[in-house]
Design a protein around this motif. Structure first.
Motif, PDB file in Angstrom:
ATOM      1  N   UNK A 200     -48.185  28.797  20.124  1.00  0.00           N
ATOM      2  CA  UNK A 200     -47.565  27.938  19.125  1.00  0.00           C
ATOM      3  C   UNK A 200     -46.065  27.825  19.330  1.00  0.00           C
ATOM      4  N   UNK A 201     -45.543  26.618  19.222  1.00  0.00           N
ATOM      5  CA  UNK A 201     -44.128  26.393  19.413  1.00  0.00           C
ATOM      6  C   UNK A 201     -43.774  24.964  19.093  1.00  0.00           C
ATOM      7  N   UNK A 202     -42.492  24.644  19.099  1.00  0.00           N
ATOM      8  CA  UNK A 202     -42.055  23.301  18.713  1.00  0.00           C
ATOM      9  C   UNK A 202     -42.335  22.261  19.789  1.00  0.00           C
ATOM     10  N   UNK A 203     -42.469  21.020  19.360  1.00  0.00           N
ATOM     11  CA  UNK A 203     -42.516  19.867  20.251  1.00  0.00           C
ATOM     12  C   UNK A 203     -41.109  19.272  20.263  1.00  0.00           C
ATOM     13  N   UNK A 204     -40.566  19.019  21.430  1.00  0.00           N
ATOM     14  CA  UNK A 204     -39.188  18.554  21.538  1.00  0.00           C
ATOM     15  C   UNK A 204     -38.987  17.269  20.741  1.00  0.00           C
ATOM     16  N   UNK A 205     -37.913  17.216  19.981  1.00  0.00           N
ATOM     17  CA  UNK A 205     -37.620  16.014  19.216  1.00  0.00           C
ATOM     18  C   UNK A 205     -37.418  14.838  20.161  1.00  0.00           C
ATOM     19  N   UNK A 206     -37.900  13.679  19.743  1.00  0.00           N
ATOM     20  CA  UNK A 206     -37.832  12.496  20.583  1.00  0.00           C
ATOM     21  C   UNK A 206     -39.037  12.312  21.480  1.00  0.00           C
ATOM     22  N   UNK A 207     -39.917  13.326  21.553  1.00  0.00           N
ATOM     23  CA  UNK A 207     -41.134  13.209  22.367  1.00  0.00           C
ATOM     24  C   UNK A 207     -42.068  12.162  21.760  1.00  0.00           C
ATOM     25  N   UNK A 208     -42.747  11.433  22.619  1.00  0.00           N
ATOM     26  CA  UNK A 208     -43.735  10.451  22.158  1.00  0.00           C
ATOM     27  C   UNK A 208     -45.107  11.098  22.159  1.00  0.00           C
ATOM     28  N   UNK A 209     -45.864  10.877  21.097  1.00  0.00           N
ATOM     29  CA  UNK A 209     -47.150  11.560  20.929  1.00  0.00           C
ATOM     30  C   UNK A 209     -48.250  10.548  20.636  1.00  0.00           C
ATOM     31  N   UNK A 236     -54.638  12.757  31.617  1.00  0.00           N
ATOM     32  CA  UNK A 236     -53.397  12.377  30.939  1.00  0.00           C
ATOM     33  C   UNK A 236     -52.205  12.615  31.850  1.00  0.00           C
ATOM     34  N   UNK A 237     -52.067  11.775  32.852  1.00  0.00           N
ATOM     35  CA  UNK A 237     -50.981  11.916  33.820  1.00  0.00           C
ATOM     36  C   UNK A 237     -49.641  11.733  33.131  1.00  0.00           C
ATOM     37  N   UNK A 238     -48.705  12.622  33.426  1.00  0.00           N
ATOM     38  CA  UNK A 238     -47.366  12.524  32.860  1.00  0.00           C
ATOM     39  C   UNK A 238     -47.190  13.223  31.535  1.00  0.00           C
ATOM     40  N   UNK A 239     -48.275  13.675  30.923  1.00  0.00           N
ATOM     41  CA  UNK A 239     -48.162  14.371  29.636  1.00  0.00           C
ATOM     42  C   UNK A 239     -47.587  15.767  29.846  1.00  0.00           C
ATOM     43  N   UNK A 240     -46.663  16.147  28.982  1.00  0.00           N
ATOM     44  CA  UNK A 240     -46.106  17.493  29.065  1.00  0.00           C
ATOM     45  C   UNK A 240     -46.988  18.512  28.350  1.00  0.00           C
ATOM     46  N   UNK A 265     -42.602  12.752  27.406  1.00  0.00           N
ATOM     47  CA  UNK A 265     -41.147  12.861  27.227  1.00  0.00           C
ATOM     48  C   UNK A 265     -40.534  11.702  26.455  1.00  0.00           C
ATOM     49  N   UNK A 266     -41.057  10.485  26.630  1.00  0.00           N
ATOM     50  CA  UNK A 266     -40.466   9.310  25.997  1.00  0.00           C
ATOM     51  C   UNK A 266     -41.544   8.295  25.663  1.00  0.00           C
ATOM     52  N   UNK A 267     -41.193   7.324  24.821  1.00  0.00           N
ATOM     53  CA  UNK A 267     -42.152   6.314  24.380  1.00  0.00           C
ATOM     54  C   UNK A 267     -42.714   5.518  25.553  1.00  0.00           C
ATOM     55  N   UNK A 268     -41.875   5.194  26.520  1.00  0.00           N
ATOM     56  CA  UNK A 268     -42.348   4.417  27.669  1.00  0.00           C
ATOM     57  C   UNK A 268     -43.454   5.133  28.444  1.00  0.00           C
ATOM     58  N   UNK A 294     -56.659   5.853  16.846  1.00  0.00           N
ATOM     59  CA  UNK A 294     -55.654   6.097  17.877  1.00  0.00           C
ATOM     60  C   UNK A 294     -54.330   5.542  17.379  1.00  0.00           C
ATOM     61  N   UNK A 295     -53.313   6.380  17.390  1.00  0.00           N
ATOM     62  CA  UNK A 295     -51.985   5.922  16.972  1.00  0.00           C
ATOM     63  C   UNK A 295     -50.905   6.719  17.693  1.00  0.00           C
ATOM     64  N   UNK A 296     -49.709   6.150  17.719  1.00  0.00           N
ATOM     65  CA  UNK A 296     -48.553   6.774  18.372  1.00  0.00           C
ATOM     66  C   UNK A 296     -47.477   7.073  17.342  1.00  0.00           C
ATOM     67  N   UNK A 297     -46.719   8.121  17.584  1.00  0.00           N
ATOM     68  CA  UNK A 297     -45.556   8.421  16.760  1.00  0.00           C
ATOM     69  C   UNK A 297     -44.557   9.213  17.600  1.00  0.00           C
ATOM     70  N   UNK A 298     -43.369   9.406  17.063  1.00  0.00           N
ATOM     71  CA  UNK A 298     -42.304  10.099  17.778  1.00  0.00           C
ATOM     72  C   UNK A 298     -41.908  11.348  16.996  1.00  0.00           C
ATOM     73  N   UNK A 299     -41.828  12.488  17.694  1.00  0.00           N
ATOM     74  CA  UNK A 299     -41.439  13.742  17.041  1.00  0.00           C
ATOM     75  C   UNK A 299     -40.029  13.621  16.486  1.00  0.00           C
ATOM     76  N   UNK A 300     -39.869  13.982  15.222  1.00  0.00           N
ATOM     77  CA  UNK A 300     -38.592  13.801  14.542  1.00  0.00           C
ATOM     78  C   UNK A 300     -37.625  14.937  14.838  1.00  0.00           C
TER      79      UNK A 300
END
Length: 309
Positions: A200-209, A236-240, A265-268, A294-300
């Motif tokens: 368990x740990x934080x998801x970097x702010x600004x990450x796209x999910x 899921x290529x490119x997923x951190x 890492x980013x929305x793109x 299915x939906x997208x959001x950005x870590x605050x």
């Protein structure tokens, strides 16, 4: 069998755990293994069906070993008792993923929405919380998501189900829900799952999910979906980070029983989830699924301090 009769090695049943730790430490030389000083903490290390006795300070543990709840094991006529220790992080570490989807009334004053978001973000300072992010939904990507029309999403993480319950019952959380959320929400949905092997740990702010929630058709085989989710992890290529599991809180889940999130890492980078391999997986599980959100959001960004509490 007394411990002062234990040689450097002794034969034990093969079904003993790979690493065992004595549940007590004696202060008397008469009950320490030969060659060890009084009060020496020592462990038994198994090698196939043999047991070695070593001082605890001489054993270098791998950093990713974690203690688990002891289990008693009986060996020999005198019932020598041991406690088990986990042998790998994957078998002991896990993260509780908690998602809450909100549909706020369109007529809500923007200041009340901002107050709800800031109040929820302030809950990230509660002791039970490992991570908390809340914000508007970026994009609704499925027909089921569009029909439910959720506007905001909260994602938080916990070390255990007990920590999640502690958060849910915390007076600060109860007050925020009562005063800031319920008065402006038309609909609320929540799902929880255990992500095995994920610390368990934080998801970097600004990450796209990308969040995906699945509802099985009645009578469908859940194991087939579990296998597909494992395959989607590789696709899921490119997923951190990719996390998935079976929902264990059905009361507010609207029948959705599985969840998966992929962090980029980013929305793109969200578009990297699309591809031939993932499409093949979708085709395989489509016959057993009733609905998929299915939906997208950005870590605050986390709040600057806990002063809001």
């Amino acid at each position: 069998m007394c411990l002062n009769q234990v040689p450097g090695r002794m034969r034990i049943p093969k079904k003993v755990y790979p690493l065992v730790l004595l549940s007590g430490v004696s202060q008397s030389p008469s009950v320490n293994p030969p060659g060890f000083l009084p009060s020496t903490r020592f462990i038994f290390l198994s090698n196939q069906n043999m047991l070695s006795v070593k001082p605890l300070h001489s054993v270098r543990f791998r950093p990713r070993l974690f203690l688990v709840k002891p289990k008693s094991v009986r060996t020999g006529p005198a019932s020598l008792r041991f406690s088990t220790v986990a042998s790998a992080a994957m078998s002991t570490s896990s993260t509780i993923e908690h998602f809450v989807l909100f549909k706020l009334r369109s007529s809500t004053d923007p200041s009340k929405v901002d107050n709800m978001l800031s109040s929820l973000r302030a809950l990230s300072s509660l002791p039970a919380v490992s991570h908390l992010s809340v914000g508007p939904v970026l994009r609704l990507r499925s027909s089921a998501a569009s029909e439910l029309a959720f506007t905001h999403l909260l994602h938080s993480r916990y070390e255990s189900k007990e920590k999640l319950l502690e958060y849910a019952n915390d007076p600060a959380h109860v007050n925020v829900v009562k005063e800031c959320v319920l008065p402006i929400a038309d609909d609320i949905m929540a799902v929880d799952w255990v992500a095995e092997g994920l610390v368990p740990g934080p998801v970097a702010s600004g990450s796209a999910i990308r969040l995906t929630l699945a509802k099985l058709k009645e009578g469908s085989d859940a194991s087939e979906l579990k296998s597909a989710l494992a395959s989607a992890n590789d696709a899921a290529a490119g997923a951190t980070l990719v996390s998935y599991g079976e929902n264990f809180s059905p009361a507010r889940a609207k029948g959705y029983s599985f969840g998966m999130l992929a962090v980029f890492p980013a929305v793109d980078d969200l578009e990297k989830l699309e591809g031939d391999q993932l499409e093949t997986i979708k085709e395989k599980v489509r016959p057993i699924l009733e609905r998929v959100i299915v939906l997208d959001f950005v870590a605050s960004e986390p709040p600057p301090s806990a002063a809001n509490l």
